[in-house]
Design a protein around this motif. Structure first.
Motif, PDB file in Angstrom:
ATOM      1  N   UNK A  11       0.848  -1.189   0.000  1.00  0.00           N
ATOM      2  CA  UNK A  11       0.000   0.000   0.000  1.00  0.00           C
ATOM      3  C   UNK A  11       0.890   1.248   0.000  1.00  0.00           C
ATOM      4  N   UNK A  12       0.425   2.343  -0.588  1.00  0.00           N
ATOM      5  CA  UNK A  12       1.247   3.564  -0.646  1.00  0.00           C
ATOM      6  C   UNK A  12       1.771   4.014   0.716  1.00  0.00           C
ATOM      7  N   UNK A  13       1.004   3.774   1.768  1.00  0.00           N
ATOM      8  CA  UNK A  13       1.408   4.224   3.094  1.00  0.00           C
ATOM      9  C   UNK A  13       2.666   3.521   3.601  1.00  0.00           C
ATOM     10  N   UNK A  16       7.390   3.875   1.474  1.00  0.00           N
ATOM     11  CA  UNK A  16       8.612   4.571   1.895  1.00  0.00           C
ATOM     12  C   UNK A  16       9.389   3.744   2.916  1.00  0.00           C
ATOM     13  N   UNK A  17       8.692   3.098   3.843  1.00  0.00           N
ATOM     14  CA  UNK A  17       9.367   2.298   4.862  1.00  0.00           C
ATOM     15  C   UNK A  17      10.066   1.088   4.243  1.00  0.00           C
ATOM     16  N   UNK A  18       9.438   0.469   3.263  1.00  0.00           N
ATOM     17  CA  UNK A  18      10.052  -0.678   2.596  1.00  0.00           C
ATOM     18  C   UNK A  18      11.278  -0.235   1.803  1.00  0.00           C
ATOM     19  N   UNK A  19      11.149   0.860   1.111  1.00  0.00           N
ATOM     20  CA  UNK A  19      12.282   1.381   0.334  1.00  0.00           C
ATOM     21  C   UNK A  19      13.464   1.682   1.257  1.00  0.00           C
ATOM     22  N   UNK A  20      13.181   2.298   2.392  1.00  0.00           N
ATOM     23  CA  UNK A  20      14.234   2.657   3.334  1.00  0.00           C
ATOM     24  C   UNK A  20      14.894   1.404   3.912  1.00  0.00           C
ATOM     25  N   UNK A  21      14.103   0.399   4.253  1.00  0.00           N
ATOM     26  CA  UNK A  21      14.661  -0.825   4.821  1.00  0.00           C
ATOM     27  C   UNK A  21      15.544  -1.555   3.808  1.00  0.00           C
ATOM     28  N   UNK A  22      15.122  -1.584   2.565  1.00  0.00           N
ATOM     29  CA  UNK A  22      15.923  -2.250   1.537  1.00  0.00           C
ATOM     30  C   UNK A  22      17.235  -1.509   1.283  1.00  0.00           C
ATOM     31  N   UNK A 146      -1.209   1.821 -11.024  1.00  0.00           N
ATOM     32  CA  UNK A 146       0.043   1.881 -10.268  1.00  0.00           C
ATOM     33  C   UNK A 146       0.636   0.491 -10.067  1.00  0.00           C
ATOM     34  N   UNK A 147       1.938   0.429 -10.023  1.00  0.00           N
ATOM     35  CA  UNK A 147       2.662  -0.795  -9.657  1.00  0.00           C
ATOM     36  C   UNK A 147       3.386  -0.520  -8.347  1.00  0.00           C
ATOM     37  N   UNK A 148       3.065  -1.296  -7.338  1.00  0.00           N
ATOM     38  CA  UNK A 148       3.719  -1.161  -6.037  1.00  0.00           C
ATOM     39  C   UNK A 148       3.659  -2.524  -5.365  1.00  0.00           C
ATOM     40  N   UNK A 149       4.683  -3.326  -5.589  1.00  0.00           N
ATOM     41  CA  UNK A 149       4.646  -4.714  -5.143  1.00  0.00           C
ATOM     42  C   UNK A 149       6.034  -5.190  -4.739  1.00  0.00           C
ATOM     43  N   UNK A 173       4.939  -4.610   7.366  1.00  0.00           N
ATOM     44  CA  UNK A 173       4.474  -3.593   6.428  1.00  0.00           C
ATOM     45  C   UNK A 173       3.059  -3.837   5.892  1.00  0.00           C
ATOM     46  N   UNK A 174       2.303  -4.718   6.544  1.00  0.00           N
ATOM     47  CA  UNK A 174       0.895  -4.941   6.173  1.00  0.00           C
ATOM     48  C   UNK A 174       0.743  -5.227   4.677  1.00  0.00           C
TER      49      UNK A 174
END
Length: 525
Positions: A11-13, A16-22, A146-149, A173-174
């Motif tokens: 989900x868009x929310x 950012x957290x996933x990007x930062x963790x990676x 949108x693609x966000x996966x 990250x739900x």
């Protein structure tokens, strides 16, 4: 070659957290731009083939993909290309040569993707998994999605590694299970773009958009006579899980959160149908497979009940109340329970449901035969019980006979109670309705192994029985609601009177329907 991967929607929310963790763990960046090809008549899509040219950094790669043996397996053939032109000669001598050589229409770009990917490798006890976080757009004509996966691909080891690694990311990250590939979404989007371009009114356009997010109903399952019971159960489970997952994804508002209210009461209904079908399958194969874990069984029961609260409210507002108003009842404002725990979107997107769904998918990939001790215990327990309970796992060539025997036993029980329908209490009628559903769904699972001509007549009559019992159940729920309403809305007495009269008429119809079912030519001989 084949690959095994699990794709979860972000989900868009949480992006950012996933990007930062990676990035904090050294993920590398890749830019991917792809063109997907098909003929004007969608010949590749109808053959379940995706063909693309993708610019990966500075090089072009031609890829053909098609579904594999199970829900997480894909067949993928990659060939480097010097430029963005297709070369079908590379498929000579492959299983795809025949399909590609018989294409009637010219191949051309149908849709495209523009993706920014973060890639990281993770190791667990079961194996090595590559994580790929894709964000970007999928385009077809004037439309975009949108693609966000986050994809989890097995590089080495056992498939359990995928689920082990994904479990932690999902909890943090739900993440949401979404089985649609980019190619499937792109093909559907391209079809919608064509439909909207040809539409001649806003009403038609609105209908086409709604159809894009249409509920996913039940589909057939093709069982083979020589199939071992665990393999047959796995095939049935895969179909049930697909129905559950796709409707849950729409309810969870994958792609549409805050943009378009795609989920509706029919998605809830079809999701619950998928759960009922799965529960029926567990009963149908009981004793022939290792029992599913208790957590899966209890999870199904809990989530089914939670979604049922919404379903009852929807039936009341969309079906029962309109019938009562048409019959002359003064308006009574319906009151939703307002409990967020019973909100279908919150349930479908919630961590408990998504965890259950992921564990269910993992279980379905490794359905096992019962251990010898368990099979012996099942046989001992079965003695003295209903004759439909089989004492041991069926031999492969006898699967059809064993299924027919079990279904015959269920039929006998349903008919025996149904012929006494007028004498049954409310709870007994409800239990009979559930037995009828179990029989109906299980017949559909086994139909590829049963005589089609006899089965069609029987199934039609059983459907008539279920329709009557379904209306009786909906009215019984509505009766409880309006009894409470009588305390503050005197006009609710009209509803109670009308419902009682209708229930009496339906009871007589049910009695006759069961009589006709009992006289229907048997399918099991």
């Amino acid at each position: 070659m084949s690959e095994q991967e699990l794709k979860l929607h972000v989900s868009p929310a949480h992006a950012a957290a996933i990007r930062r963790e990676l990035l904090d763990h050294g993920a590398r960046r890749i830019t991917l731009r792809a063109l997907y090809f098909d003929t004007p008549e969608r010949e590749l899509a109808r053959a379940r083939i995706a063909l693309r040219l993708r610019l990966e950094g500075r090089r072009w790669m031609q890829t053909l993909k098609t579904p594999g043996a199970d829900a997480i397996t894909r067949v993928e053939l990659n060939h480097p290309r010097p430029d963005p032109t297709l070369d079908l000669s590379v498929y000579a001598g492959t299983p795809f040569e025949a399909v590609l050589s018989k294409l009637r229409g010219p191949l051309g770009p149908r849709y495209e993707t523009d993706v920014r990917r973060l890639v990281r490798t993770v190791r667990s006890r079961q194996g090595t998994v590559e994580l790929a976080f894709d964000t970007g757009l999928l385009r077809a004509g004037a439309l975009e999605l949108p693609i966000c996966e986050l994809e989890f691909e097995l590089m080495s080891g056992r498939p359990a590694a995928i689920f082990t690694v994904a479990r932690g990311w999902r909890q943090r990250h739900a993440l949401l299970l979404d089985t649609r590939s980019k190619s499937e979404r792109g093909d559907a989007l391209a079809t919608l773009a064509q439909q909207l371009e040809a539409a001649d009114s806003d009403q038609t356009r609105t209908k086409r958009v709604a159809g894009f997010w249409a509920p996913r109903g039940a589909a057939g399952v093709a069982l083979r006579p020589a199939m071992p019971a665990p393999a047959a159960m796995a095939a049935v489970a895969a179909e049930c899980i697909e129905q559950i997952t796709r409707n849950a994804a729409v309810l969870a508002e994958v792609d549409t959160l805050g943009v378009y209210p795609a989920g509706n009461s029919e998605h809830v209904h079809q999701l619950r149908v998928g759960m009922r079908r799965l529960r029926s399958a567990w009963s149908l194969f009981e004793g022939w497979i290792e029992p599913p874990p208790d957590a899966l069984v209890e999870g199904l029961r809990a989530h089914f009940a939670a979604l049922g609260a919404n379903r009852d409210q929807d039936v009341l507002e969309e079906t029962i109340a309109p019938m009562l108003l048409k019959a002359g009842m003064p308006v009574i404002p319906t009151q939703s329970n307002g409990d967020p725990q019973n909100d279908s979107q919150a349930i479908a997107a919630g961590k408990p449901f998504q965890a259950w769904l992921s564990d269910l998918l993992e279980w379905s990939l490794n359905v096992r035969a019962p251990a010898p001790a368990a099979a012996a215990e099942t046989a001992a327990t079965a003695q003295g019980e209903a004759q439909d309970q089989t004492e041991a796992a069926p031999k492969p060539k006898r699967l059809a006979k064993r299924l027919a025997k079990r279904l015959h036993g269920w039929h006998a029980k349903v008919v025996e109670q149904g012929l006494r329908f007028g004498e049954l209490h409310l709870e007994e009628r409800h239990a009979l309705r559930k037995r009828g559903k179990r029989l109906r769904y299980s017949l559909a699972f086994a139909e590829s192994l049963l005589p089609a001509s006899r089965l069609n007549v029987y199934r039609k009559q059983l459907s008539l029985v279920q329709d009557v019992l379904g209306e009786i159940n909906d009215l019984a729920v509505a009766r409880d609601y309006y009894r409470v309403q009588c305390e503050t809305h005197p006009q609710a007495w009209f509803a109670l009177g009308w419902i009682e009269a209708r229930l009496a008429a339906l009871s007589a119809q049910a009695q006759q329907a069961f009589k006709e079912l009992a006289n229907t030519k048997p399918f099991w001989n």
